[in-house]
Design a protein around this motif. Structure first.
Motif, mmCIF file in Angstrom:
data_model
loop_
_atom_site.group_PDB
_atom_site.id
_atom_site.type_symbol
_atom_site.label_atom_id
_atom_site.label_comp_id
_atom_site.label_asym_id
_atom_site.label_seq_id
_atom_site.Cartn_x
_atom_site.Cartn_y
_atom_site.Cartn_z
ATOM 1 N N SER A 161 0.851 -1.186 0.000
ATOM 2 C CA SER A 161 0.000 0.000 0.000
ATOM 3 C C SER A 161 0.888 1.238 0.000
ATOM 4 N N VAL A 162 0.626 2.152 -0.932
ATOM 5 C CA VAL A 162 1.422 3.393 -1.017
ATOM 6 C C VAL A 162 0.496 4.579 -1.223
ATOM 7 N N GLN A 163 1.028 5.759 -0.942
ATOM 8 C CA GLN A 163 0.273 6.974 -1.157
ATOM 9 C C GLN A 163 0.448 7.453 -2.592
ATOM 10 N N GLU A 164 -0.588 8.042 -3.126
ATOM 11 C CA GLU A 164 -0.535 8.621 -4.466
ATOM 12 C C GLU A 164 0.639 9.581 -4.561
ATOM 13 N N GLY A 165 1.380 9.499 -5.675
ATOM 14 C CA GLY A 165 2.519 10.376 -5.894
ATOM 15 C C GLY A 165 3.847 9.807 -5.425
ATOM 16 N N ARG A 166 3.752 8.780 -4.544
ATOM 17 C CA ARG A 166 4.989 8.168 -4.052
ATOM 18 C C ARG A 166 5.434 7.042 -4.979
ATOM 19 N N ILE A 167 6.592 6.486 -4.676
ATOM 20 C CA ILE A 167 7.108 5.375 -5.475
ATOM 21 C C ILE A 167 6.554 4.042 -4.961
ATOM 22 N N SER A 168 6.187 3.182 -5.898
ATOM 23 C CA SER A 168 5.824 1.800 -5.558
ATOM 24 C C SER A 168 6.951 0.908 -6.035
ATOM 25 N N ILE A 169 7.393 0.017 -5.190
ATOM 26 C CA ILE A 169 8.455 -0.932 -5.561
ATOM 27 C C ILE A 169 7.953 -2.347 -5.319
ATOM 28 N N LEU A 170 7.857 -3.100 -6.402
ATOM 29 C CA LEU A 170 7.409 -4.485 -6.309
ATOM 30 C C LEU A 170 8.593 -5.390 -6.625
ATOM 31 N N PRO A 210 -3.747 6.258 -8.301
ATOM 32 C CA PRO A 210 -4.802 5.330 -7.848
ATOM 33 C C PRO A 210 -5.177 4.293 -8.895
ATOM 34 N N GLY A 211 -5.108 4.654 -10.178
ATOM 35 C CA GLY A 211 -5.410 3.705 -11.252
ATOM 36 C C GLY A 211 -4.408 2.577 -11.371
#
Lengths: 113, 112
Positions: free
Chosen positions: A12-21, A82-83
């Motif tokens: 779970s991340v905030q909009e605008g932040r980086i997501s790392i999978l 969010p998308g």
């Protein structure tokens, strides 16, 4: 015996932040790596891929990094939207094989507004 | 990339019956595959659908249970035979080549 592991079932991340999978694989014969995104009630959609001769591939907000020595790849999404909320699957193919894909179990990404 | 139409999108079936799932690709593709995704699991390859010859099955999957046809380079079917509740799953077809695989939208099968 899982050949492809995605150890985080959710993120779970905030909009605008980086997501790392993250994704780890066990067989050094794998030579092509792909990420797919899947929304509920839809089939997986190809997102980005990388060949074993590279260590980075970038496409817009999506970048895939490959560390062959660690048998590890990661998908970075910047900035997260969010998308982007979906399940992300890592997939690999074997060298000189029949080109079938081996999938990880997936990571469910939630991007909060 | 190829577009794949898969049907039915979902079905509820009685145990002991069979269901045939169809996949139509909008262009000729080299490879076609059938996958199963059970709840909370990854996509598991059932078989490679070979054009004009018998499918190549993965360990744990047999032709009698999952007969597959691929009469040409744009069409394939998977039949789930003599179904039991354990066959309840999402079934997906995929087509393309090494550097680009497209998936159908999936068939959600419930066996009661």
């Amino acid at each position: 015996d899982q050949q492809v592991k995605q150890n985080s079932p959710s993120l779970s991340v905030q909009e605008g932040r980086i997501s790392i999978l993250n994704c780890d694989y066990t067989n050094s014969m794998f030579d092509y790596f792909l990420w797919y995104k899947k929304y509920p009630a839809e089939g997986p959609t190809f997102l980005i891929s990388i060949s074993s001769i590279k260590d980075k591939n970038e496409d817009g907000r999506f970048t895939v990094f490959l560390n062959k020595s660690a048998k590890h790849l990661s998908l970075h999404i910047v900035p997260s939207q969010p998308g982007d909320s979906a399940v992300y699957f890592c997939a690999v193919t074997s060298q000189g094989g029949s080109e079938k894909l081996v999938f990880g179990k997936g990571t469910k990404l939630t991007v909060n507004p | 990339s190829a577009v794949i139409s898969q049907k039915p999108s979902r079905d509820i079936c009685q145990r002991g019956t069979s269901l045939t799932i169809q996949c139509q690709v909008d262009s000729q593709v080299t490879m076609m595959f059938w996958y199963r995704q059970q709840p909370g699991q990854s996509l598991t390859l059932i078989a490679t659908a070979n054009q004009g010859s018998e499918a190549t099955y993965e360990s744990g999957f047999v032709i009698d249970k999952f007969p597959i046809s691929r009469p040409n380079l744009t069409f394939s079917t998977l039949t789930v035979s003599n179904m039991s509740p354990e066959d309840s799953s999402i079934y997906l077809c995929s087509g393309g080549g090494r550097y680009g695989y497209t998936f159908g939208s999936g068939t959600r099968l419930t066996v009661v």
